[in-house]
Design a protein around this motif. Structure first.
Motif, mmCIF file in Angstrom:
data_model
loop_
_atom_site.group_PDB
_atom_site.id
_atom_site.type_symbol
_atom_site.label_atom_id
_atom_site.label_comp_id
_atom_site.label_asym_id
_atom_site.label_seq_id
_atom_site.Cartn_x
_atom_site.Cartn_y
_atom_site.Cartn_z
ATOM 1 N N TYR A 178 67.719 -10.191 -3.898
ATOM 2 C CA TYR A 178 66.297 -10.115 -4.263
ATOM 3 C C TYR A 178 65.412 -10.856 -3.269
ATOM 4 C CZ TYR A 178 67.279 -7.682 -8.549
ATOM 5 O OH TYR A 178 67.676 -6.729 -9.460
ATOM 6 N N THR A 181 65.156 -8.609 -0.211
ATOM 7 C CA THR A 181 64.359 -7.416 -0.529
ATOM 8 C C THR A 181 62.882 -7.761 -0.588
ATOM 9 O OG1 THR A 181 66.197 -6.542 -1.829
ATOM 10 C CG2 THR A 181 64.051 -5.551 -2.203
ATOM 11 N N LYS A 182 62.556 -8.880 -1.223
ATOM 12 C CA LYS A 182 61.166 -9.319 -1.322
ATOM 13 C C LYS A 182 60.609 -9.647 0.062
ATOM 14 C CE LYS A 182 59.343 -11.911 -4.771
ATOM 15 N NZ LYS A 182 59.136 -13.119 -5.589
ATOM 16 N N ARG A 183 61.435 -10.257 0.893
ATOM 17 C CA ARG A 183 61.028 -10.619 2.244
ATOM 18 C C ARG A 183 60.741 -9.370 3.096
ATOM 19 N NH1 ARG A 183 64.937 -14.069 6.005
ATOM 20 N NH2 ARG A 183 63.755 -13.771 7.898
ATOM 21 N N LYS A 184 61.563 -8.340 2.927
ATOM 22 C CA LYS A 184 61.355 -7.096 3.679
ATOM 23 C C LYS A 184 60.066 -6.399 3.233
ATOM 24 C CE LYS A 184 66.153 -6.082 4.703
ATOM 25 N NZ LYS A 184 67.306 -5.209 4.411
ATOM 26 N N LYS A 185 59.760 -6.475 1.953
ATOM 27 C CA LYS A 185 58.547 -5.832 1.433
ATOM 28 C C LYS A 185 57.285 -6.519 1.973
ATOM 29 C CE LYS A 185 60.437 -3.946 -2.803
ATOM 30 N NZ LYS A 185 60.432 -3.994 -4.262
ATOM 31 N N ARG A 186 57.371 -7.838 2.231
ATOM 32 C CA ARG A 186 56.223 -8.560 2.773
ATOM 33 C C ARG A 186 55.931 -8.182 4.203
ATOM 34 N NH1 ARG A 186 57.706 -14.518 1.405
ATOM 35 N NH2 ARG A 186 58.593 -14.037 -0.597
ATOM 36 N N ARG A 187 56.926 -7.745 4.922
ATOM 37 C CA ARG A 187 56.737 -7.396 6.347
ATOM 38 C C ARG A 187 56.052 -6.103 6.430
ATOM 39 N NH1 ARG A 187 62.406 -9.037 9.221
ATOM 40 N NH2 ARG A 187 62.315 -11.194 8.665
#
Length: 187
Positions: A178, A181-187
């Motif tokens: 998670y 996944t959250k980090r990738k969504k911020r990019r």
């Protein structure tokens, strides 16, 4: 553990061949952890022979996947983008000779470099198959020693401690998933 059940009733040499085959499939898949095979090998064959079998399986799997990746993915090299996130993997793609040998060795020693990505990057480099086999195997040995010792230690624990460790590992894995996944969504 279905692998353990499949291997336990077999003669030594058949169990060893099954274990090697499973290790090779895991290496070719590139994303499945091999710790379960190491655990099964240690339970069935003892610490020393389980470690030898795990090392042999991982070495064969790495070399076969290297050959398959090199043959199959070279034709797709223009379609596949860069391997982001690991600067050493990017560097490996452009190396050859002793530099590639040392880089594969270092990446195999580095505990967080995914094995499949190291093999994939090496397959794009100019490293030879024998040099890859040697550096990959030498680099895997310390990691396998740590993995085998850890598995051997956990197997000796009482069941409730094993269960607690499994729950902790699963929770850590879910949190990591998670978080990334959250980090990738911020990019």
């Amino acid at each position: 553990m279905s692998l353990l059940e499949a291997l336990s009733g077999q003669p030594f040499w058949i169990a060893a061949i099954i274990s090697l085959a499973v290790s090779i499939v895991i290496a070719i898949a590139g994303i499945i952890p091999s710790a379960f095979v190491t655990a099964a090998n240690i339970v069935l064959f003892g610490f020393f022979w389980g470690l030898v079998l795990s090392t042999l399986g991982e070495a064969l799997g790495a070399v076969l996947s290297f050959i398959l990746y090199r043959k199959g993915l070279k034709s797709l090299s223009g379609k596949i983008g860069s391997i982001k996130g690991f600067k050493l993997l990017e560097k490996l793609k452009g190396t050859k000779g002793m530099e590639a040998f040392v880089l594969v060795l270092v990446l195999r020693l580095f505990p967080f470099a995914p094995s499949g990505l190291v093999t994939l990057a090496a397959s794009y480099s100019k490293i030879g198959t024998w040099a890859f086999a040697a550096s990959s195997t030498i680099g895997k040995i310390p990691a396998l020693l740590i993995e085998a010792y850890s598995v051997h230690t956990v197997i000796g624990w009482e069941t409730q401690y094993q269960l607690a460790a499994a729950i902790f590992a699963a929770a850590a894995g879910i949190c990591y998933y998670y978080w990334t996944t959250k980090r990738k969504k911020r990019r």
